[in-house]
Design a protein around this motif. Structure first.
Motif, PDB file in Angstrom:
ATOM      1  N   ARG A 179       0.738  -1.179  -0.109  1.00  0.00           N
ATOM      2  CA  ARG A 179      -0.051  -0.064  -0.101  1.00  0.00           C
ATOM      3  C   ARG A 179       0.817   1.288   0.061  1.00  0.00           C
ATOM      4  NH1 ARG A 179      -0.016   1.899   5.194  1.00  0.00           N
ATOM      5  NH2 ARG A 179       0.854   0.622   6.811  1.00  0.00           N
ATOM      6  N   GLY A 180       0.226   2.390  -0.376  1.00  0.00           N
ATOM      7  CA  GLY A 180       1.006   3.506  -0.348  1.00  0.00           C
ATOM      8  C   GLY A 180       1.896   3.697  -1.831  1.00  0.00           C
ATOM      9  N   GLY A 181       2.045   4.871  -1.989  1.00  0.00           N
ATOM     10  CA  GLY A 181       2.720   5.336  -3.434  1.00  0.00           C
ATOM     11  C   GLY A 181       4.443   5.568  -2.979  1.00  0.00           C
ATOM     12  N   ALA A 182       4.768   6.575  -3.830  1.00  0.00           N
ATOM     13  CA  ALA A 182       6.181   6.835  -3.946  1.00  0.00           C
ATOM     14  C   ALA A 182       6.530   7.354  -2.549  1.00  0.00           C
ATOM     15  CB  ALA A 182       6.454   7.858  -5.011  1.00  0.00           C
ATOM     16  N   GLY A 183       5.840   8.066  -1.944  1.00  0.00           N
ATOM     17  CA  GLY A 183       6.109   9.013  -0.718  1.00  0.00           C
ATOM     18  C   GLY A 183       6.389   7.909   0.243  1.00  0.00           C
ATOM     19  N   ARG A 184       5.521   6.785   0.467  1.00  0.00           N
ATOM     20  CA  ARG A 184       5.692   6.003   1.639  1.00  0.00           C
ATOM     21  C   ARG A 184       6.871   4.934   1.236  1.00  0.00           C
ATOM     22  NH1 ARG A 184       4.181   0.469   2.967  1.00  0.00           N
ATOM     23  NH2 ARG A 184       4.127   0.268   5.100  1.00  0.00           N
ATOM     24  N   ALA A 185       7.325   4.791  -0.078  1.00  0.00           N
ATOM     25  CA  ALA A 185       8.301   4.095  -0.301  1.00  0.00           C
ATOM     26  C   ALA A 185       9.664   4.720   0.039  1.00  0.00           C
ATOM     27  CB  ALA A 185       8.134   3.757  -1.989  1.00  0.00           C
ATOM     28  N   ARG A 186       9.538   5.945  -0.119  1.00  0.00           N
ATOM     29  CA  ARG A 186      10.732   6.618   0.371  1.00  0.00           C
ATOM     30  C   ARG A 186      11.084   6.717   1.783  1.00  0.00           C
ATOM     31  NH1 ARG A 186       9.052  10.132  -4.092  1.00  0.00           N
ATOM     32  NH2 ARG A 186       7.979  11.391  -2.554  1.00  0.00           N
ATOM     33  N   GLU A 187       9.854   6.954   2.563  1.00  0.00           N
ATOM     34  CA  GLU A 187      10.017   6.796   3.841  1.00  0.00           C
ATOM     35  C   GLU A 187      10.552   5.523   4.607  1.00  0.00           C
ATOM     36  OE1 GLU A 187       6.743   6.837   7.739  1.00  0.00           O
ATOM     37  OE2 GLU A 187       6.073   7.523   5.526  1.00  0.00           O
ATOM     38  N   VAL A 188       9.885   4.373   3.850  1.00  0.00           N
ATOM     39  CA  VAL A 188      10.615   3.133   4.416  1.00  0.00           C
ATOM     40  C   VAL A 188      12.138   2.892   3.799  1.00  0.00           C
ATOM     41  CG1 VAL A 188      10.131   0.618   3.990  1.00  0.00           C
ATOM     42  CG2 VAL A 188       8.160   2.046   4.051  1.00  0.00           C
ATOM     43  N   ALA A 189      12.332   3.357   2.633  1.00  0.00           N
ATOM     44  CA  ALA A 189      13.855   3.302   2.144  1.00  0.00           C
ATOM     45  C   ALA A 189      14.845   4.090   3.211  1.00  0.00           C
ATOM     46  CB  ALA A 189      13.863   3.813   0.859  1.00  0.00           C
ATOM     47  N   ASP A 190      14.277   5.334   3.822  1.00  0.00           N
ATOM     48  CA  ASP A 190      15.117   6.112   4.704  1.00  0.00           C
ATOM     49  C   ASP A 190      15.080   5.461   6.046  1.00  0.00           C
ATOM     50  OD1 ASP A 190      15.290   8.028   2.720  1.00  0.00           O
ATOM     51  OD2 ASP A 190      13.502   9.320   3.640  1.00  0.00           O
ATOM     52  N   ARG A 191      14.031   4.445   6.511  1.00  0.00           N
ATOM     53  CA  ARG A 191      14.152   3.777   7.479  1.00  0.00           C
ATOM     54  C   ARG A 191      15.196   2.528   7.376  1.00  0.00           C
ATOM     55  NH1 ARG A 191       8.401   4.312   8.047  1.00  0.00           N
ATOM     56  NH2 ARG A 191       8.143   1.980   7.486  1.00  0.00           N
ATOM     57  N   ILE A 192      14.981   1.959   6.330  1.00  0.00           N
ATOM     58  CA  ILE A 192      15.991   0.917   6.100  1.00  0.00           C
ATOM     59  C   ILE A 192      17.502   1.483   6.042  1.00  0.00           C
ATOM     60  CG2 ILE A 192      16.748  -0.956   4.454  1.00  0.00           C
ATOM     61  CD1 ILE A 192      13.822  -0.951   3.591  1.00  0.00           C
ATOM     62  N   VAL A 193      17.683   2.557   5.504  1.00  0.00           N
ATOM     63  CA  VAL A 193      19.102   3.041   5.337  1.00  0.00           C
ATOM     64  C   VAL A 193      19.643   3.291   6.865  1.00  0.00           C
ATOM     65  CG1 VAL A 193      20.399   4.941   4.773  1.00  0.00           C
ATOM     66  CG2 VAL A 193      18.674   3.892   2.988  1.00  0.00           C
ATOM     67  N   THR A 194      18.615   3.996   7.634  1.00  0.00           N
ATOM     68  CA  THR A 194      19.100   4.402   9.102  1.00  0.00           C
ATOM     69  C   THR A 194      19.465   3.056   9.927  1.00  0.00           C
ATOM     70  OG1 THR A 194      17.737   6.238   8.783  1.00  0.00           O
ATOM     71  CG2 THR A 194      18.475   5.476  11.079  1.00  0.00           C
ATOM     72  N   ALA A 195      18.448   2.109   9.651  1.00  0.00           N
ATOM     73  CA  ALA A 195      18.829   0.833  10.608  1.00  0.00           C
ATOM     74  C   ALA A 195      20.053   0.029  10.169  1.00  0.00           C
ATOM     75  CB  ALA A 195      17.484   0.053  10.320  1.00  0.00           C
ATOM     76  N   MET A 196      20.217   0.132   8.647  1.00  0.00           N
ATOM     77  CA  MET A 196      21.606  -0.427   8.239  1.00  0.00           C
ATOM     78  C   MET A 196      22.853   0.045   8.855  1.00  0.00           C
ATOM     79  SD  MET A 196      20.072  -3.013   7.441  1.00  0.00           S
ATOM     80  CE  MET A 196      18.639  -3.786   7.024  1.00  0.00           C
ATOM     81  N   GLY A 197      22.348   1.500   9.077  1.00  0.00           N
ATOM     82  CA  GLY A 197      23.676   2.452   9.374  1.00  0.00           C
ATOM     83  C   GLY A 197      24.218   2.106  10.938  1.00  0.00           C
ATOM     84  N   ARG A 198      23.449   1.370  11.656  1.00  0.00           N
ATOM     85  CA  ARG A 198      24.293   0.999  12.925  1.00  0.00           C
ATOM     86  C   ARG A 198      24.843  -0.214  12.909  1.00  0.00           C
ATOM     87  NH1 ARG A 198      18.544   1.953  14.013  1.00  0.00           N
ATOM     88  NH2 ARG A 198      18.325  -0.388  14.471  1.00  0.00           N
ATOM     89  N   PRO A 199      25.834  -0.057  13.685  1.00  0.00           N
ATOM     90  CA  PRO A 199      26.924  -1.173  13.673  1.00  0.00           C
ATOM     91  C   PRO A 199      26.038  -2.560  13.831  1.00  0.00           C
ATOM     92  CG  PRO A 199      27.978   0.789  14.845  1.00  0.00           C
ATOM     93  CD  PRO A 199      26.561   1.098  14.477  1.00  0.00           C
ATOM     94  N   ILE A 200      26.807  -3.585  13.344  1.00  0.00           N
ATOM     95  CA  ILE A 200      26.154  -4.850  13.632  1.00  0.00           C
ATOM     96  C   ILE A 200      27.263  -5.733  14.484  1.00  0.00           C
ATOM     97  CG2 ILE A 200      25.330  -6.891  12.735  1.00  0.00           C
ATOM     98  CD1 ILE A 200      24.371  -5.280  10.395  1.00  0.00           C
ATOM     99  N   GLU A 201      26.720  -6.259  15.612  1.00  0.00           N
ATOM    100  CA  GLU A 201      27.761  -7.110  16.443  1.00  0.00           C
ATOM    101  C   GLU A 201      27.964  -8.651  15.508  1.00  0.00           C
ATOM    102  OE1 GLU A 201      28.309  -8.752  20.850  1.00  0.00           O
ATOM    103  OE2 GLU A 201      26.809  -7.537  20.466  1.00  0.00           O
ATOM    104  N   ALA A 202      29.012  -8.965  15.173  1.00  0.00           N
ATOM    105  CA  ALA A 202      29.405 -10.118  14.792  1.00  0.00           C
ATOM    106  C   ALA A 202      30.813 -10.510  14.920  1.00  0.00           C
ATOM    107  CB  ALA A 202      29.044 -10.274  13.019  1.00  0.00           C
ATOM    108  N   ALA A 203      31.116 -11.814  14.864  1.00  0.00           N
ATOM    109  CA  ALA A 203      32.485 -12.257  15.203  1.00  0.00           C
ATOM    110  C   ALA A 203      33.018 -11.613  16.552  1.00  0.00           C
ATOM    111  CB  ALA A 203      33.287 -12.335  14.144  1.00  0.00           C
TER     112      ALA A 203
END
Length: 598
Positions: free
Chosen positions: A533-557
């Protein structure tokens, strides 16, 4: 009409006993009764035209009564011309005997529904009662008339008695038969009229004396009134039934022969002290012996039949018990559950498999409503199954529904139903159900493996394509996510660390989405998101949340690793999934190029 006949009987008795007596009056009344019987027989022949044998019977009676009417009219004319004329004319006797002979032949030729030993029992019953009638006829009439000095009187008495006995025998045969053209009530009334006609003169002489013509007239005419009464009763019943055969089922035994035995023995005991030895008493004695022998023979036949019946019944019960044990052993060890449900939805029978399938003993399941055990989400499926069964009774229909187990869980059952509500031995809907829970769970596991990524648990490319096809021409958004720096993680820390990063990325990706959105691993470090659901606006909003979430360091090894994400967005109708993926993928690469240029 029946009331009129009853009134006629009362008036006739009153007139003959108290009014001015004329020898012509009984013959006038008799002729009128003959005409009534003739008309009733013709009407019955017309009403029963669809029944061949009944129509023939009533036509024969009409012909017989025509002869009797002519004979009685002839005698009436003779008495009108000469009131003092003694006796009955030969012409009248010949016509009446001819008419009765027609009826006797017709009744003897009428078909019987009985066969074999049932036919034998019927004949024995009829002959027994006929012997009783013959005994009374001998005692009250024939014994005296055959000793007359007039040869003509003896021949007339013998011929009339013989024909009368044959008629009585024919009536008894039809009364005891299942194919009689008249009802049991009409037959009994008519039989009383015939017997009363045969014995009327003798009984009148005993009651009033040989020289009292009034009593003789009453004894002769009153029984004749029963004949039109019986025909009127039959006509009323025939018109109510549309001319169809009465269809009365004869009882398995008749009390009439025993009544005949008792009556003849009472006659013998009563007449023997009064009359003393003689031809009349000897005739009664011989008749009692014959009728007793007939009843004994009838009982022997009944005992033999009962013995055969009991033997057959024992064999049937043994076979039934064997089949019952065989059926119970099959049902007891059957893996499938069988339910018989009443039209109202109540379980009337549950097979022993209920304990294994539902965790409930069969006795406890009886009386429950079947729909309370069905999963709420499967109620429409179950109702549709019942509708298909009701639309085509007797045919099978199947469905898969979930039924609640005693432990609260639900079991998948493959149900095959048949609507046997119209069957008197079932009176319900029969469901045969097989537990397919394990098969359904295995199918779900295989389905999940085919549509989900093994490492991350996210949907794979196959499920993404199915969801896009299911969306049709709806407006959707597709995001393609590619991790930045993932190759360095694999090279520097190993594939184990890379797998940990991918699992963490999958968790963060799912947390960034809303209900109804789908996170997908396309392969390697490439992911996708389907927004329903939602158009281009919601897609950009979700994309920004994903980029922000992936920007945090990830604990591994055992250390914190920094990875980023590049997200490409494409929106449009879902009817072209390949285009959406291409556009999103191209957009993702443009983002990467822009970052590299910076």
């Amino acid at each position: 009409m029946l009331l009129s006949l009853a009134a006629l009987g009362v008036l006739a008795v009153s007139w003959f006993l108290a009014g001015p007596y004329s020898p012509v009056a009984p013959w006038v009344l008799q002729t009128g009764l003959d005409v009534m019987i003739l008309l009733s027989a013709r009407r019955l022949a017309a009403v029963t035209r669809a029944e061949r044998h009944a129509r023939r019977f009533w036509r024969a009676m009409a012909a017989a009564m025509l002869l009797c009417t002519v004979g009685d009219s002839y005698q009436t004319v003779l008495l009108l011309a000469d009131p003092g004329r003694p006796g009955v004319s030969v012409v009248q006797t010949a016509l009446v005997v001819a008419g009765m002979s027609i009826m006797a032949v017709t009744m003897l030729c009428h078909p019987l529904a009985a066969a074999g030993r049932e036919r034998l029992r019927l004949w024995l019953d009829a002959v027994t009662v006929l012997t009783g009638v013959a005994v009374f006829l001998w005692y009250f009439s024939l014994a005296g008339q055959l000793s007359s000095d007039q040869v003509a009187d003896r021949y007339a008495a013998g011929a009339s008695a013989a024909v009368m006995l044959v008629v009585v025998f024919g009536v008894l045969k039809l009364v005891f038969s299942d194919l009689a053209p008249f009802t049991r009530t009409a037959g009994i009334v008519g039989s009383l009229g015939v017997a009363g006609t045969a014995l009327g003169t003798s009984v009148g002489m005993m009651l009033g004396g040989a020289h009292d013509p009034r009593v003789l007239a009453v004894a002769q005419v009153v029984p004749c009134i029963l004949m039109p009464v019986s025909l009127r009763l039959q006509e009323v019943r025939a018109r109510r039934q549309g001319g169809r055969r009465p269809g009365e089922r004869r009882a398995r035994f008749s009390r009439t022969p025993y009544v005949a035995v008792i009556a003849t023995e009472v006659l013998l005991v009563t007449a023997l002290p009064a009359a003393g030895p003689g031809a009349r008493i000897w005739g009664v004695t011989v008749g009692v012996v014959i009728i007793t022998a007939l009843v004994v023979g009838r009982q022997l036949v009944a005992f033999t039949d009962n013995d055969r019946l009991l033997t057959s019944l024992d064999r049937s019960m043994t076979e039934l018990h064997r089949q019952k044990e065989w059926f119970q052993s099959l049902v007891q060890h059957a893996s499938d559950l069988t339910l018989v449900v009443e039209p109202g939805g109540t379980i009337r029978y549950a097979s022993p498999a209920a304990a294994r399938v539902l965790g409930t003993e069969a006795e406890q399941a009886v009386g429950e409503r079947v729909d309370i055990r069905i999963h709420p989400g499967d109620l429409p499926v179950f109702q549709a199954l019942n509708e298909r069964l009701a639309a085509e009774p007797g045919t099978d229909a199947s469905a898969q529904v979930r039924l609640r187990h005693a432990d609260g869980s639900y079991r998948w059952l493959d149900i095959v139903g048949a609507d046997l509500t119209a069957s008197p031995s079932v009176c319900g809907i029969v469901y045969n159900a097989r537990d397919v829970t394990e098969a359904m769970e295995l199918q779900d596991r295989l389905r999940h493996r085919a549509t989900h990524d093994t490492l991350t648990g996210l949907a794979n490319r196959t499920l993404l394509g199915e969801r896009l096809l299911a969306a049709g021409d709806a407006e959707v958004g597709v995001l393609v996510v590619d991790l930045d720096g993932f190759k360095q993680v694999n090279d520097g820390y190993g594939h184990h660390a890379g797998d940990e990063v991918l699992v963490a990325v999958a968790a963060r990706l799912g947390a960034a989405l809303g209900p109804g959105d789908l996170a997908v691993r396309l392969g390697g470090d490439e992911f996708a998101v389907l927004l329903d659901r939602g158009g281009a606006g919601r897609a950009r909003e979700v994309a920004d949340r994903i980029v922000t979430a992936m920007g945090r360091p990830i604990e591994a090894a055992g250390t914190l690793l920094a990875v980023g994400a590049s997200v490409g967005i494409a929106t449009g109708r879902a009817d072209d999934p390949d285009r959406l993926l291409r556009d999103a993928d191209a957009a993702m690469y443009r983002v990467k190029q822009d970052r590299a240029a910076v």
